[in-house]
Design a protein around this motif. Structure first.
Motif, mmCIF file in Angstrom:
data_model
loop_
_atom_site.group_PDB
_atom_site.id
_atom_site.type_symbol
_atom_site.label_atom_id
_atom_site.label_comp_id
_atom_site.label_asym_id
_atom_site.label_seq_id
_atom_site.Cartn_x
_atom_site.Cartn_y
_atom_site.Cartn_z
ATOM 1 N N ALA A 163 24.359 60.899 -14.648
ATOM 2 C CA ALA A 163 23.451 61.511 -15.627
ATOM 3 C C ALA A 163 22.006 61.090 -15.384
ATOM 4 O O ALA A 163 21.088 61.925 -15.412
ATOM 5 C CB ALA A 163 23.880 61.134 -17.048
ATOM 6 N N ARG A 214 13.263 65.654 -13.662
ATOM 7 C CA ARG A 214 11.908 65.228 -14.064
ATOM 8 C C ARG A 214 10.941 65.293 -12.894
ATOM 9 O O ARG A 214 9.788 65.693 -13.065
ATOM 10 C CB ARG A 214 11.932 63.810 -14.628
ATOM 11 C CG ARG A 214 12.532 63.749 -16.027
ATOM 12 C CD ARG A 214 12.465 62.363 -16.581
ATOM 13 N NE ARG A 214 11.052 61.989 -16.671
ATOM 14 C CZ ARG A 214 10.602 60.962 -17.349
ATOM 15 N NH1 ARG A 214 11.437 60.181 -17.994
ATOM 16 N NH2 ARG A 214 9.324 60.678 -17.387
ATOM 17 N N ARG A 221 19.452 68.485 -21.425
ATOM 18 C CA ARG A 221 20.378 67.363 -21.580
ATOM 19 C C ARG A 221 21.437 67.437 -20.485
ATOM 20 O O ARG A 221 21.790 68.510 -20.023
ATOM 21 C CB ARG A 221 21.046 67.422 -22.953
ATOM 22 C CG ARG A 221 21.822 66.185 -23.322
ATOM 23 C CD ARG A 221 22.388 66.230 -24.731
ATOM 24 N NE ARG A 221 23.437 67.235 -24.798
ATOM 25 C CZ ARG A 221 23.481 68.222 -25.684
ATOM 26 N NH1 ARG A 221 22.548 68.332 -26.607
ATOM 27 N NH2 ARG A 221 24.452 69.093 -25.678
ATOM 28 N N VAL A 222 21.941 66.270 -20.099
ATOM 29 C CA VAL A 222 23.016 66.165 -19.118
ATOM 30 C C VAL A 222 24.222 65.521 -19.787
ATOM 31 O O VAL A 222 24.069 64.537 -20.509
ATOM 32 C CB VAL A 222 22.612 65.282 -17.909
ATOM 33 C CG1 VAL A 222 23.742 65.203 -16.895
ATOM 34 C CG2 VAL A 222 21.343 65.763 -17.275
ATOM 35 N N ARG A 267 18.912 63.509 -14.277
ATOM 36 C CA ARG A 267 17.701 63.525 -15.114
ATOM 37 C C ARG A 267 16.479 63.179 -14.290
ATOM 38 O O ARG A 267 15.448 63.844 -14.380
ATOM 39 C CB ARG A 267 17.853 62.532 -16.275
ATOM 40 C CG ARG A 267 16.578 62.255 -17.064
ATOM 41 C CD ARG A 267 15.904 63.481 -17.637
ATOM 42 N NE ARG A 267 16.778 64.158 -18.558
ATOM 43 C CZ ARG A 267 16.603 65.433 -18.925
ATOM 44 N NH1 ARG A 267 15.593 66.145 -18.457
ATOM 45 N NH2 ARG A 267 17.441 65.996 -19.764
ATOM 46 N N TRP A 268 16.556 62.140 -13.466
ATOM 47 C CA TRP A 268 15.436 61.728 -12.626
ATOM 48 C C TRP A 268 14.993 62.881 -11.722
ATOM 49 O O TRP A 268 13.792 63.178 -11.629
ATOM 50 C CB TRP A 268 15.838 60.511 -11.779
ATOM 51 C CG TRP A 268 14.798 60.127 -10.778
ATOM 52 C CD1 TRP A 268 13.694 59.345 -10.984
ATOM 53 C CD2 TRP A 268 14.737 60.531 -9.411
ATOM 54 N NE1 TRP A 268 12.966 59.240 -9.826
ATOM 55 C CE2 TRP A 268 13.592 59.966 -8.840
ATOM 56 C CE3 TRP A 268 15.572 61.326 -8.615
ATOM 57 C CZ2 TRP A 268 13.239 60.160 -7.508
ATOM 58 C CZ3 TRP A 268 15.222 61.520 -7.289
ATOM 59 C CH2 TRP A 268 14.054 60.935 -6.751
ATOM 60 N N LEU A 284 15.460 70.947 -17.862
ATOM 61 C CA LEU A 284 16.772 70.401 -18.194
ATOM 62 C C LEU A 284 16.684 69.744 -19.561
ATOM 63 O O LEU A 284 15.918 68.794 -19.750
ATOM 64 C CB LEU A 284 17.196 69.378 -17.135
ATOM 65 C CG LEU A 284 18.514 68.657 -17.364
ATOM 66 C CD1 LEU A 284 19.692 69.639 -17.349
ATOM 67 C CD2 LEU A 284 18.703 67.568 -16.310
#
Length: 134
Positions: A59, A67, A75-76, A63-64, A73
């Motif tokens: 996750a 970004r 939410r993961v 996310r990284w 995005l």
């Protein structure tokens, strides 16, 4: 996702046959085995923590990457399972990407990135473990 040295301290508590206190990076976690293997079920078992670490890393890596590219995005989520087939460990990861504005190309790339998190790489490599008496 740092290359720093991580130190952990694990000590038995005596609260059950296998209960331990785990101190790592300023956090404290209780570990144990389930009741069906004579533990007290006072905390996650070792494979619970390993499976959770794989999900956490997945996750965070997704996310990284999103970004870094300013992708929309929201939410993961990662659902995981672990089981053994003989001596083979089988992990499954289902990565759920929330973000109505993500393109199919972005989704495809993020799923590919999900397989490249550092914990995934560690599990699938041949790490060196050095054991000594203290």
């Amino acid at each position: 996702m740092s290359d720093k040295t991580i130190s952990a301290h694990v000590i038995e508590t005596g609260e059950s046959n296998f209960a331990v206190d785990i101190a790592v990076s300023g956090h404290h976690i209780k570990g144990d085995e389930p009741l069906d293997v004579e533990g007290g079920n006072l905390g996650p078992a070792p494979y619970d923590l390993l499976t959770a670490a794989l999900g956490e890393c997945t996750a965070m890596t997704v996310r990284w990457y999103a970004r870094q590219h300013a992708w929309p995005l929201d939410r993961v989520e990662v659902n995981l399972t672990h089981h053994k087939e003989g001596v083979q460990d089988i992990f499954t990861k289902e990565v759920i990407l929330h973000g109505a504005e993500l393109t199919e190309e972005q989704r495809t790339r993020l799923i590919a990135i999900a397989g490249k998190c550092p914990v995934h790489k560690t599990i699938t490599s041949s790490p060196t473990i050095i054991t000594s008496a203290g």
